[in-house]
Design a protein around this motif. Structure first.
Motif, mmCIF file in Angstrom:
data_model
loop_
_atom_site.group_PDB
_atom_site.id
_atom_site.type_symbol
_atom_site.label_atom_id
_atom_site.label_comp_id
_atom_site.label_asym_id
_atom_site.label_seq_id
_atom_site.Cartn_x
_atom_site.Cartn_y
_atom_site.Cartn_z
ATOM 1 N N LYS A 98 1.086 -1.483 -0.119
ATOM 2 C CA LYS A 98 -0.183 -0.029 -0.095
ATOM 3 C C LYS A 98 0.858 1.313 -0.161
ATOM 4 C CE LYS A 98 -4.118 -2.117 2.235
ATOM 5 N NZ LYS A 98 -5.093 -1.921 3.766
ATOM 6 N N ILE A 99 0.756 2.376 -0.658
ATOM 7 C CA ILE A 99 1.051 3.965 -0.815
ATOM 8 C C ILE A 99 1.168 4.477 1.310
ATOM 9 C CG2 ILE A 99 0.805 6.035 -1.552
ATOM 10 C CD1 ILE A 99 1.697 3.754 -3.158
ATOM 11 N N MET A 100 2.239 4.767 1.118
ATOM 12 C CA MET A 100 2.333 5.121 2.760
ATOM 13 C C MET A 100 2.660 6.815 2.664
ATOM 14 S SD MET A 100 5.119 6.713 4.406
ATOM 15 C CE MET A 100 6.281 7.750 3.348
ATOM 16 N N HIS A 101 2.464 7.096 1.265
ATOM 17 C CA HIS A 101 2.737 8.771 1.350
ATOM 18 C C HIS A 101 3.017 8.866 -0.052
ATOM 19 C CE1 HIS A 101 3.105 12.695 1.976
ATOM 20 N NE2 HIS A 101 4.276 12.887 0.954
ATOM 21 N N VAL A 102 2.372 10.026 -1.166
ATOM 22 C CA VAL A 102 2.359 9.860 -2.163
ATOM 23 C C VAL A 102 2.141 11.857 -2.610
ATOM 24 C CG1 VAL A 102 0.725 9.394 -3.101
ATOM 25 C CG2 VAL A 102 1.898 9.661 -4.815
ATOM 26 N N SER A 103 3.245 11.788 -3.640
ATOM 27 C CA SER A 103 2.745 13.774 -3.227
ATOM 28 C C SER A 103 2.848 14.000 -4.951
ATOM 29 C CB SER A 103 4.430 14.813 -2.893
ATOM 30 O OG SER A 103 5.731 14.388 -2.942
ATOM 31 N N LEU A 104 1.656 14.846 -5.121
ATOM 32 C CA LEU A 104 1.634 15.298 -6.605
ATOM 33 C C LEU A 104 1.545 16.792 -6.633
ATOM 34 C CD1 LEU A 104 1.622 14.826 -10.369
ATOM 35 C CD2 LEU A 104 -0.620 14.989 -9.338
ATOM 36 N N PRO A 105 2.800 17.499 -6.838
ATOM 37 C CA PRO A 105 3.030 18.793 -7.406
ATOM 38 C C PRO A 105 1.681 19.406 -8.822
ATOM 39 C CG PRO A 105 5.147 18.481 -7.373
ATOM 40 C CD PRO A 105 4.045 17.339 -7.231
#
Length: 189
Positions: A98-105
């Motif tokens: 699973k995704i722990m953290h993702v960031s998309l500017p």
């Protein structure tokens, strides 16, 4: 007698021109010496607020969709299995990918962030509690002040602490039921 004065003035003019030509060399030398000096610490970043969305196992799918709409690249993309163990227990197998953290500017000022719910979350996934606000601040002092102020009367789910990703970070639900995260990215030297 006036003619010799004009001639003297003409002779003086080349000296002034020579002095002007020397000035750019001094400016270049000054720039070189300025770059040799230690870098000045950058100004503290301004406080920003961004949306943080949690998903029930489909964060990667959702963020690939958002990226197809907004464009750009992920600034960070990490899974729970990549997180160092904090308590000596391994990440549960059900949470590993699973995704722990993702960031998309999505603009100069805005970053869309998210993660999947994991079995270690302090509350279960439910439509309506799957989002929060992430505050990025410019100093540790601001982080403590904002965290302390907004969490008063609420429930702290992660006290402010230094993290493995190099930030000073904490989470809470305020007294109105809004989920918050406070993050200070420490300068990297």
């Amino acid at each position: 007698k006036a003619a010799p004065k004009k001639a003297a003035a003409k002779k003086a003019a080349p000296k002034k021109v020579a002095a002007k030509k020397a000035a750019p060399k001094k400016a270049v030398a000054t720039k070189k010496s300025a770059t040799a000096k230690p870098a000045v610490a950058p100004a503290a970043q301004p406080t920003t607020v961004n949306a943080y969305v949690n998903f029930n196992g489909n964060c990667e799918e959702a963020f690939n969709f958002y990226r197809s709409v907004f464009g750009g690249n992920f600034a960070y993309f990490g899974r729970f299995k990549d997180v160092p163990s904090m308590d000596g227990n391994p990440v549960p197998a059900a949470d590993a990918d699973k995704i722990m953290h993702v960031s998309l500017p999505i603009s100069k000022e805005t970053i869309l962030m998210g993660s999947d719910f994991s079995s270690s979350m302090p509350y279960p996934y439910a439509a309506g509690n799957n989002f929060g606000l992430s505050i990025a601040v410019g100093s540790r002092k601001d982080a403590d002040r904002i965290f302390g102020g907004l969490s008063a009367g609420g429930k702290v789910t992660m006290p402010m602490a230094d993290t493995f990703w190099g930030a000073y970070f904490g989470m809470f639900t305020d007294k109105y039921g809004v989920n918050w995260m406070v993050n200070y990215d420490k300068p990297h030297n």
